[in-house]
Write a protein that holds these residues in place. Structure first.
Motif, short mmCIF file in Angstrom:
data_model
loop_
_atom_site.label_atom_id
_atom_site.label_comp_id
_atom_site.label_asym_id
_atom_site.label_seq_id
_atom_site.Cartn_x
_atom_site.Cartn_y
_atom_site.Cartn_z
N ILE A 437 0.80 -1.23 0.00
CA ILE A 437 0.00 0.00 0.00
C ILE A 437 0.83 1.28 0.00
N GLU A 438 2.18 1.18 0.10
CA GLU A 438 2.97 2.41 0.19
C GLU A 438 2.84 3.27 -1.07
N ASN A 439 2.55 2.64 -2.21
CA ASN A 439 2.42 3.40 -3.46
C ASN A 439 1.07 4.10 -3.60
N PHE A 440 0.18 3.87 -2.64
CA PHE A 440 -1.15 4.50 -2.69
C PHE A 440 -1.21 5.62 -1.66
N GLY A 441 -0.48 6.69 -1.91
CA GLY A 441 -0.51 7.85 -1.02
C GLY A 441 0.85 8.22 -0.47
N TYR A 442 1.51 7.28 0.19
CA TYR A 442 2.80 7.58 0.80
C TYR A 442 3.83 7.98 -0.24
N ARG A 443 3.88 7.27 -1.34
CA ARG A 443 4.83 7.59 -2.40
C ARG A 443 4.58 8.98 -2.95
N GLN A 444 3.32 9.34 -3.15
CA GLN A 444 2.99 10.63 -3.71
C GLN A 444 3.32 11.76 -2.72
N ILE A 445 3.12 11.51 -1.43
CA ILE A 445 3.49 12.50 -0.41
C ILE A 445 5.01 12.74 -0.45
N ASN A 446 5.76 11.65 -0.60
CA ASN A 446 7.21 11.77 -0.69
C ASN A 446 7.63 12.60 -1.91
N LEU A 447 6.93 12.40 -3.01
CA LEU A 447 7.25 13.20 -4.20
C LEU A 447 7.05 14.69 -3.92
N TRP A 448 6.00 15.01 -3.19
CA TRP A 448 5.74 16.41 -2.84
C TRP A 448 6.87 16.95 -1.95
N TYR A 449 7.31 16.15 -0.98
CA TYR A 449 8.41 16.58 -0.12
C TYR A 449 9.68 16.81 -0.94
N ARG A 450 9.90 15.94 -1.92
CA ARG A 450 11.10 16.08 -2.75
C ARG A 450 11.03 17.35 -3.61
N LEU A 451 9.84 17.70 -4.05
CA LEU A 451 9.69 18.96 -4.78
C LEU A 451 10.01 20.15 -3.87
N GLN A 452 9.70 20.03 -2.58
CA GLN A 452 10.10 21.09 -1.65
C GLN A 452 11.61 21.21 -1.59
N GLY A 453 12.30 20.06 -1.71
CA GLY A 453 13.75 20.08 -1.76
C GLY A 453 14.26 20.77 -3.02
N VAL A 454 13.56 20.58 -4.13
CA VAL A 454 13.93 21.27 -5.37
C VAL A 454 13.81 22.78 -5.18
N LEU A 455 12.73 23.22 -4.54
CA LEU A 455 12.53 24.65 -4.30
C LEU A 455 13.61 25.20 -3.37
N ARG A 456 13.98 24.44 -2.36
CA ARG A 456 15.05 24.87 -1.46
C ARG A 456 16.36 25.00 -2.22
N PHE A 457 16.60 24.07 -3.13
CA PHE A 457 17.81 24.13 -3.94
C PHE A 457 17.82 25.38 -4.82
N LEU A 458 16.70 25.67 -5.45
CA LEU A 458 16.60 26.84 -6.33
C LEU A 458 16.74 28.13 -5.54
N ARG A 459 16.26 28.13 -4.30
CA ARG A 459 16.38 29.33 -3.45
C ARG A 459 17.75 29.43 -2.78
N LYS A 460 18.58 28.36 -2.95
CA LYS A 460 19.89 28.28 -2.28
C LYS A 460 19.73 28.37 -0.77
N ASP A 461 18.71 27.69 -0.27
CA ASP A 461 18.42 27.66 1.16
C ASP A 461 19.32 26.62 1.82
N SER A 462 20.27 27.07 2.62
CA SER A 462 21.25 26.17 3.22
C SER A 462 20.93 25.84 4.68
N THR A 463 19.75 26.25 5.17
CA THR A 463 19.40 25.95 6.55
C THR A 463 19.19 24.46 6.72
#
Length: 475
Positions: A437-463
């Motif tokens: 069942i991990e691919n029914f919701g949990y995987r998609q939530i993780n993808l969203w978190y990873r996109l937050q990492g992309v935004l942090r990278f683009l902002r050069k957020d080093s915190t």
């Protein structure tokens, strides 16, 4: 441009995005399948049954090179004492433990001072690789092989470098302070160095989730499974990462990551490249990629090894709050590494590392997360609008979700056949249910978190966003 022409262009754009998303997800899962098949073949044909600790000791005790275990610690008061006890109790002929308190704001240092009867000493560094000030060094009246370094906060890479500067042994093991190595883990990790011809640079081992296990006196007493679904999902993720991806990559000489939770390195090579970088949040990935780059550019013959039955138990986030910070940080660190070493991508000078391993990281960490997440939106929408055959939406669901679940179950079967670390049939079923069942919701939530990492990278957020810890035995 006429309205009709605009509509045609928009439709063609949506179709192109949908096809691109499908291809990226398909390629990622095909690579996952290939890794599973390679790992299964390696386990069946190349990996011999593990010897017991006594047999390993009798065979290799006189060949074992001294090791320094470096444990960076920041705000680890809940588990630091038990972790250090476990490190001191490791079954190894000669090892020193260096705990680096990285300017903790809690009572981490106080816990160490009281539990191990520490007193100040004048130990000097051989190499000064850290950027922050050392405030003091402490030895223990009870444990002569324990050294505690107190320093200003500089994050994990800086703390690891500080410990590396104090180490005096040919091998160093860098481990998270919130992790526990099995008693014979260090001996198993060092075994490849005992057969080495001088080419071996580092050895990685399997990381498992400690949530739900019973820890007493700094050692693992009973393997269990956490009650919550979030840590169970992470059990499946760790099995996929370490029993399929790492085994397959090590076999094909494309191992690009040795987990920061546990890794054994040749000290001289780490010092040679200046240790860990301070300007990235993904220091473990960047270190291994830089090692590959440095050794390839010097045209040196080298290799990395992975031993799947070295088990290091680490505390995983027990809730989504905390997991978000961790996954965003991992994603950001991967992008930082790719940016810094982009000249290696598709560069034949770096052999299969440049032609295969680096492009795979691009597929996984640059193209993969947005392509899959957008695919869940764009492909069904295009099918509903009549721009795509509805069967393509069905195929995308099968490739991304159903096939992903099948890969997770396949990894669990591999683990049960080869290592059998799950204690009971009930626990195996609980993990198996999580794999389905991990691919029914949990995987998609993780993808969203990873996109937050992309935004942090683009902002050069080093915190550095810390992950909340519940402590061992918290479930």
């Amino acid at each position: 441009m006429t309205w009709a022409a605009f509509q045609d262009a928009a439709a063609n754009g949506i179709i192109a995005v949908a096809v691109f998303c499908f291809i990226v997800v398909f390629l990622r899962n095909m690579i996952g399948l290939a890794q599973l098949l390679i790992a299964n073949w390696v386990f069946v044909t190349r990996i011999e049954p593990s010897e017991g600790a006594r047999e390993l000791w009798q065979r290799y005790a006189d060949l074992a090179m001294p090791i320094t275990v470096i444990a960076p610690a920041y705000n680890e008061e809940l588990s630091i004492v038990e972790s250090v006890k476990a490190l001191l109790a490791l079954e190894y002929p000669e090892h020193e433990v260096i705990v680096v308190n990285d300017g903790s704001k809690d009572d981490t240092l106080g816990q160490l001072l009281r539990a191990f009867e520490l007193e100040k000493c004048d130990r000097r560094q051989i190499a000064e690789l850290q950027q922050t000030k050392i405030r003091g060094a402490y030895t223990s009246r009870r444990f002569p092989n324990l050294l505690v370094i107190d320093k200003e906060n500089g994050r994990k890479a800086d703390a690891a470098n500080a410990g590396l500067g104090f180490a005096r042994t040919p091998l160093v093991c860098v481990i998270d302070a919130d992790s526990i190595i099995e008693p014979d883990g260090l001996l198993r990790a060092a075994e490849p160095f005992m057969h080495d011809d001088g080419r071996l640079v580092a050895v990685g081992g399997a990381i498992r989730v400690v949530n739900g296990c019973t820890i007493k006196g700094g050692s693992l007493q009973e393997i269990g499974v956490a009650k919550g679904l979030v840590p169970r999902f992470q059990v499946v993720e760790y099995l996929r990462a370490f029993l399929t991806a790492r085994v397959a990559n090590a076999h094909t000489n494309t191992l690009m990551l040795i987990s920061g939770a546990f890794g054994l390195f040749r000290r001289s090579t780490l010092v040679e490249i200046g240790g860990y970088r301070h300007d990235t949040v993904g220091e473990d990935l960047e270190l291994v990629v830089r090692l590959h780059r440095h050794l390839r550019e010097q045209k040196r013959d080298y290799r990395f090894a992975f031993v799947p039955d070295i088990v290091c138990w680490t505390e995983a986030p027990s809730a989504l709050k905390g997991l978000d910070n961790q996954r965003a940080r991992w994603q950001q660190g991967s992008l930082e590494t790719l940016q810094r070493h982009r000249r290696m991508i598709f560069n034949p000078r770096y052999g299969r590392v440049g032609m295969l391993a680096m492009p795979h990281i691009v597929l996984e960490d640059v193209l993969g997360p947005p392509a899959e997440l957008f695919g869940y939106i764009v492909i069904p929408a295009a099918a509903l609008l009549g721009l795509l055959d509805p069967m393509m939406a069905v195929a995308f669901f099968f490739v991304s979700v159903v096939f992903g679940s099948a890969l997770s179950v396949g990894t669990l079967i591999l683990e049960e056949q080869q290592l059998r670390r799950t204690p009971s049939a009930r626990d195996l079923l609980r993990i198996g249910w999580a794999a389905l069942i991990e691919n029914f919701g949990y995987r998609q939530i993780n993808l969203w978190y990873r996109l937050q990492g992309v935004l942090r990278f683009l902002r050069k957020d080093s915190t550095w966003a810390a992950v909340p810890r519940a402590g061992f035995n918290a479930g």
